[in-house]
Design a protein around this motif. Structure first.
Motif, PDB file in Angstrom:
ATOM      1  N   GLN A 109      -0.753  -7.987  -5.729  1.00 33.89           N
ATOM      2  CA  GLN A 109      -1.540  -9.216  -5.829  1.00 33.89           C
ATOM      3  C   GLN A 109      -0.717 -10.368  -6.393  1.00 33.89           C
ATOM      4  N   ARG A 110       0.237 -10.058  -7.283  1.00 32.81           N
ATOM      5  CA  ARG A 110       1.073 -11.131  -7.838  1.00 32.81           C
ATOM      6  C   ARG A 110       2.048 -11.656  -6.798  1.00 32.81           C
ATOM      7  N   PHE A 111       2.588 -10.772  -5.966  1.00 27.45           N
ATOM      8  CA  PHE A 111       3.468 -11.225  -4.887  1.00 27.45           C
ATOM      9  C   PHE A 111       2.688 -12.077  -3.885  1.00 27.45           C
ATOM     10  N   ALA A 112       1.499 -11.604  -3.500  1.00 24.31           N
ATOM     11  CA  ALA A 112       0.691 -12.342  -2.531  1.00 24.31           C
ATOM     12  C   ALA A 112       0.247 -13.695  -3.086  1.00 24.31           C
ATOM     13  N   ALA A 113      -0.072 -13.744  -4.386  1.00 29.73           N
ATOM     14  CA  ALA A 113      -0.520 -14.997  -4.997  1.00 29.73           C
ATOM     15  C   ALA A 113       0.584 -16.047  -5.007  1.00 29.73           C
ATOM     16  N   ASN A 114       1.826 -15.595  -4.965  1.00 30.76           N
ATOM     17  CA  ASN A 114       2.965 -16.519  -5.008  1.00 30.76           C
ATOM     18  C   ASN A 114       3.661 -16.640  -3.659  1.00 30.76           C
ATOM     19  N   TRP A 115       2.958 -16.326  -2.580  1.00 29.52           N
ATOM     20  CA  TRP A 115       3.618 -16.257  -1.284  1.00 29.52           C
ATOM     21  C   TRP A 115       4.200 -17.602  -0.837  1.00 29.52           C
ATOM     22  N   GLN A 116       3.557 -18.699  -1.201  1.00 26.21           N
ATOM     23  CA  GLN A 116       4.077 -19.997  -0.762  1.00 26.21           C
ATOM     24  C   GLN A 116       5.403 -20.335  -1.448  1.00 26.21           C
ATOM     25  N   MET A 117       5.542 -19.977  -2.723  1.00 21.64           N
ATOM     26  CA  MET A 117       6.819 -20.187  -3.405  1.00 21.64           C
ATOM     27  C   MET A 117       7.881 -19.234  -2.853  1.00 21.64           C
TER      28      MET A 117
END
Length: 249
Positions: free
Chosen positions: A55-63
């Motif tokens: 979930q942390r990787f997905a939450a930061n996908w734009q960066m």
């Protein structure tokens, strides 16, 4: 779009590695069989149960996407997968189209120069001790990765879409097929699967598809498989260091 024939050097490399590939596949089949007799889970797995850090990787996908696009600006300097792992020439150099891998960590071996260019990813990996490998996978227009299987079930494959071209109907143009089931994932979507199940990828667009690939330590295995997995990871790390793989861009 027209594909090019593999170069003479690529053809020679494929032929030279045939015996190595056969040995690799024979060993992989034996190892898979040992795991298969003890694990009975499906190909695609519940992310919340097996890798909650997703979930942390997905939450930061734009960066992460911004970092991947920055890296991709120097795409010609990024090695093709078979230039990093010659055992994969049959799926990487199969059609003359590029499958390039920007590797930042492999089985716990960090490539600091590459990782330093991607501070968001570096921070996420540092917070996720079960992540063994992290790479940006860049699939060229028209590239088809034929059906294949990973070597052993002690790790799971995380797949986060960062840049996905669209087809004429506006759908994701690159399809990931796992165990016969096609997945057309949107940007920002995360899939976790066991890559010892047969899988393939096809990019039917005229643009490059970019995803983040993670190798994640598998949770919940019997102790004999946990011990075997640790041993295999140590052996792979030794092989990476002895081979002196050149991945820096």
């Amino acid at each position: 779009m027209h594909s090019r024939e593999p170069s003479a050097a690529e053809t020679q490399s494929i032929r030279a590695n045939t015996a190595t590939n056969r040995l690799y596949e024979r060993g992989a089949r034996l190892i898979r069989g040992f795991y298969d007799r003890r694990l009975h889970e499906p190909a695609v797995l519940d992310v919340a149960r097996y890798f909650p850090d997703a979930q942390r990787f997905a939450a930061n996908w734009q960066m992460l996407r911004a970092e991947a696009l920055h890296v991709a600006a120097s795409v010609a300097r990024i090695p093709r997968f078979h230039e990093v792992m010659r055992e994969q020439a049959d799926i990487s150099a199969n059609d003359g189209r590029d499958w390039r891998m920007y590797i930042m960590q492999a089985y716990g071996v960090r490539f600091e120069t590459n990782m330093a260019r991607c501070p968001t990813l570096a921070a996420l990996v540092a917070q996720s001790p079960d992540v063994l490998s992290a790479s940006f996978s860049l699939l060229a227009p028209g590239k088809h990765i034929p059906p294949h299987r990973g070597p052993f079930r002690g790790i799971l494959r995380g797949y986060l879409v960062l840049s996905m071209p669209r087809d004429a109907q506006g759908r994701p143009a690159a399809t990931l097929t796992v165990d016969g089931q096609p997945y057309r994932l949107q940007e920002g979507e995360f899939l976790l699967w066991d890559d010892t199940f047969e899988h393939e990828v096809n990019n039917v667009s005229d643009q490059t598809r970019i995803v983040l690939l993670l190798d994640v330590r598998r949770a919940g295995m019997p102790i004999v498989l946990r011990l075997l997995t640790r041993g295999i990871i140590v052996l792979v790390r030794c092989g990476i260091r002895l081979r002196g793989t050149k991945v820096a861009v």
